[in-house]
Design an enzyme around this catalytic site. Structure first.
Site, PDB file in Angstrom:
ATOM      1  N   GLU A  60       0.739  -1.291   0.018  1.00 15.14           N
ATOM      2  CA  GLU A  60      -0.127   0.104   0.032  1.00 15.14           C
ATOM      3  C   GLU A  60       0.756   1.288  -0.050  1.00 15.14           C
ATOM      4  O   GLU A  60       2.066   1.102   0.195  1.00 15.14           O
ATOM      5  CB  GLU A  60      -0.775   0.103   1.310  1.00 15.14           C
ATOM      6  CG  GLU A  60      -0.461   0.001   2.415  1.00 15.14           C
ATOM      7  CD  GLU A  60      -0.918   0.576   3.666  1.00 15.14           C
ATOM      8  OE1 GLU A  60      -1.467   1.914   3.399  1.00 15.14           O
ATOM      9  OE2 GLU A  60      -0.911   0.146   4.745  1.00 15.14           O
TER      10      GLU A  60
ATOM     11  N   LYS B 260      -5.869  10.967   0.369  1.00 15.94           N
ATOM     12  CA  LYS B 260      -5.957   9.392   0.936  1.00 15.94           C
ATOM     13  C   LYS B 260      -7.155   8.678   0.185  1.00 15.94           C
ATOM     14  O   LYS B 260      -8.341   9.331   0.514  1.00 15.94           O
ATOM     15  CB  LYS B 260      -6.130   9.332   2.606  1.00 15.94           C
ATOM     16  CG  LYS B 260      -6.168   7.844   3.292  1.00 15.94           C
ATOM     17  CD  LYS B 260      -6.133   8.018   4.597  1.00 15.94           C
ATOM     18  CE  LYS B 260      -5.909   6.838   5.396  1.00 15.94           C
ATOM     19  NZ  LYS B 260      -6.043   6.872   6.718  1.00 15.94           N
TER      20      LYS B 260
ATOM     21  N   VAL C 205      -5.960   0.137   2.631  1.00 16.53           N
ATOM     22  CA  VAL C 205      -5.846  -1.056   2.397  1.00 16.53           C
ATOM     23  C   VAL C 205      -7.096  -1.530   1.473  1.00 16.53           C
ATOM     24  O   VAL C 205      -7.035  -2.589   0.478  1.00 16.53           O
ATOM     25  CB  VAL C 205      -6.129  -1.985   3.900  1.00 16.53           C
ATOM     26  CG1 VAL C 205      -6.723  -3.411   3.740  1.00 16.53           C
ATOM     27  CG2 VAL C 205      -4.967  -1.846   4.776  1.00 16.53           C
TER      28      VAL C 205
ATOM     29  N   ASP D  80     -18.866   3.986  13.133  1.00 22.91           N
ATOM     30  CA  ASP D  80     -17.860   4.304  12.435  1.00 22.91           C
ATOM     31  C   ASP D  80     -16.836   3.148  12.297  1.00 22.91           C
ATOM     32  O   ASP D  80     -16.405   2.495  13.142  1.00 22.91           O
ATOM     33  CB  ASP D  80     -16.950   5.138  13.332  1.00 22.91           C
ATOM     34  CG  ASP D  80     -15.754   5.704  12.522  1.00 22.91           C
ATOM     35  OD1 ASP D  80     -15.487   5.327  11.396  1.00 22.91           O
ATOM     36  OD2 ASP D  80     -15.009   6.686  12.982  1.00 22.91           O
TER      37      ASP D  80
ATOM     38  N   SER E 259     -14.084   0.903   9.353  1.00 24.79           N
ATOM     39  CA  SER E 259     -13.093   1.095   8.332  1.00 24.79           C
ATOM     40  C   SER E 259     -13.889   0.490   7.235  1.00 24.79           C
ATOM     41  O   SER E 259     -14.494  -0.751   7.140  1.00 24.79           O
ATOM     42  CB  SER E 259     -11.744   0.784   8.604  1.00 24.79           C
ATOM     43  OG  SER E 259     -11.141   0.491   7.344  1.00 24.79           O
ATOM     44  N   THR E 260     -13.750   0.961   5.870  1.00 22.62           N
ATOM     45  CA  THR E 260     -14.157   0.127   4.600  1.00 22.62           C
ATOM     46  C   THR E 260     -13.291  -0.889   4.538  1.00 22.62           C
ATOM     47  O   THR E 260     -13.638  -1.855   3.710  1.00 22.62           O
ATOM     48  CB  THR E 260     -13.956   1.062   3.372  1.00 22.62           C
ATOM     49  OG1 THR E 260     -14.576   2.349   3.781  1.00 22.62           O
ATOM     50  CG2 THR E 260     -14.536   0.596   1.986  1.00 22.62           C
ATOM     51  N   ASP E 261     -12.137  -0.919   5.040  1.00 23.73           N
ATOM     52  CA  ASP E 261     -11.308  -2.215   4.981  1.00 23.73           C
ATOM     53  C   ASP E 261     -11.928  -3.571   5.164  1.00 23.73           C
ATOM     54  O   ASP E 261     -11.674  -4.492   4.340  1.00 23.73           O
ATOM     55  CB  ASP E 261      -9.927  -2.242   5.950  1.00 23.73           C
ATOM     56  CG  ASP E 261      -8.983  -1.013   5.582  1.00 23.73           C
ATOM     57  OD1 ASP E 261      -9.217  -0.287   4.511  1.00 23.73           O
ATOM     58  OD2 ASP E 261      -8.178  -0.720   6.427  1.00 23.73           O
TER      59      ASP E 261
ATOM     60  N   LYS F 165      -4.939  -1.621  14.048  1.00 24.59           N
ATOM     61  CA  LYS F 165      -4.191  -0.662  14.964  1.00 24.59           C
ATOM     62  C   LYS F 165      -5.032  -0.707  16.493  1.00 24.59           C
ATOM     63  O   LYS F 165      -6.171  -0.882  16.624  1.00 24.59           O
ATOM     64  CB  LYS F 165      -4.604   0.695  14.547  1.00 24.59           C
ATOM     65  CG  LYS F 165      -3.712   0.777  13.068  1.00 24.59           C
ATOM     66  CD  LYS F 165      -4.125   2.228  12.461  1.00 24.59           C
ATOM     67  CE  LYS F 165      -3.105   2.354  11.209  1.00 24.59           C
ATOM     68  NZ  LYS F 165      -3.853   1.578  10.130  1.00 24.59           N
TER      69      LYS F 165
END
Length: 306
Positions: free
Chosen positions: A29, A90, A110, A142, A144-146, A163
């Site tokens: 990435e 980003k 990612v 909330d 992540s789209t990951d 994380k």
């Protein structure tokens, strides 16, 4: 305006040739370079990581967006541009059309990197830490789209867990719900990015790159479309001291709450706080994570190609 002279997606000849010949290729990435590291350290790390992957027997394919074109296999000049340009955004998958139409430079997350790697025929992707469910997501939604991206992208992703600023327990639940296979690499514990043990177990364990590759092959034989996540912990000698990590993370969360930081601003705020509060030790742990994941990713890519 969108230029008619540039393609929406470009796969570097060296990457295309390696994929077509069945040689091992490892996707990397670019957001760790554009948004995770200061200049000029980011350029040094980007080029050194590609060299490490080559030494490990795989073709590196760093992925990013340059002038609106998504590129699988950035060359040295393109990596330098993303590491030094003033206005680099980003980009997750939802942002790629905007970056394309506005001819932006972007580091890919990612989710976007995995999708672009899969489109190029690359089977393995190494990153630092995966995105996940944020603390307080029961109120904010909330996430992540990951996570949903990996539910529909059949690649192998090597990461040091997620994380530790995230809600690890909720993230593991979402990984299960989304049908994403999670493997602990030589560990029964899910890693926490800066630390080797997040405090939670992994559902399955592998002892070698060959075993991880075997799981990926079985996934393909079954016709499943989700990723295989290989959770590779940072070496204990390189991790952030767990007691320091716990204390600083609590301070960072309290500071974010006091400052009213929410949404997409939360992660960069917390990571910056942790880095400053640890005198840069968290950054060194981050780099150790990335190097270790690149080495393991190259090994798995070799196994899948062999």
């Amino acid at each position: 305006m969108q230029s008619d002279r540039t393609p929406a997606l470009r796969i570097a000849d060296r990457v295309r040739d390696a994929v077509d010949a069945g040689r091992p290729v490892l996707a990397l990435e670019s957001t760790i370079l554009t948004h995770g590291l200061p200049s000029p350290r980011n350029l040094e790390v980007g080029l050194a990581t590609e060299a490490l992957v080559r030494e490990a027997g795989a073709e590196p394919a760093t992925i990013g967006v340059v002038g609106g074109t998504a590129i699988v296999g950035l060359d040295g000049a393109e990596i330098e541009r993303l590491c030094t340009a003033e206005h680099v955004v980003k980009a997750s998958t939802r942002d790629l059309p905007v970056a394309r139409s506005a001819e932006l430079d972007a580091g890919t997350t990612v989710a976007a990197t995995a999708w672009l790697a899969h489109r190029a025929g690359i089977r393995v992707f190494s990153t630092g830490g995966l995105g996940g469910v944020h603390r307080g997501a029961s109120d904010t939604f909330d996430e992540s789209t990951d996570l949903p991206a990996l539910a529909t992208t059949p690649v192998v992703v090597v990461s040091a867990g997620v994380k530790s600023i995230l809600d690890v327990a909720a993230t593991l639940e979402r990984l299960e719900t989304l049908g994403i296979t999670v493997l602990g690499y030589r560990t029964d514990r899910f890693p926490g990015f800066y630390v080797a043990d997040s405090g939670f177990p992994v559902p399955s364990r592998v002892e070698s790159a060959a075993e991880a590759a075997a799981v990926a092959r079985a996934r393909d034989e079954l016709g499943l479309a989700s990723a295989v996540l290989v959770a590779n912990p940072v070496a204990e000698s390189d991790q952030l001291d767990p007691d320091v990590h716990t204390r600083v993370l609590a301070e960072a969360l309290a500071a974010a709450d006091a400052a009213g930081v929410t949404g997409h601003d939360t992660t960069p705020f917390l990571l910056d706080y942790v880095q400053r509060a640890t005198g840069g030790r968290s950054l060194e742990a981050n780099l150790a994570v990335y190097r270790g994941n690149a080495r393991l990713g190259a090994e798995i890519a070799r196994e899948l190609a062999g």
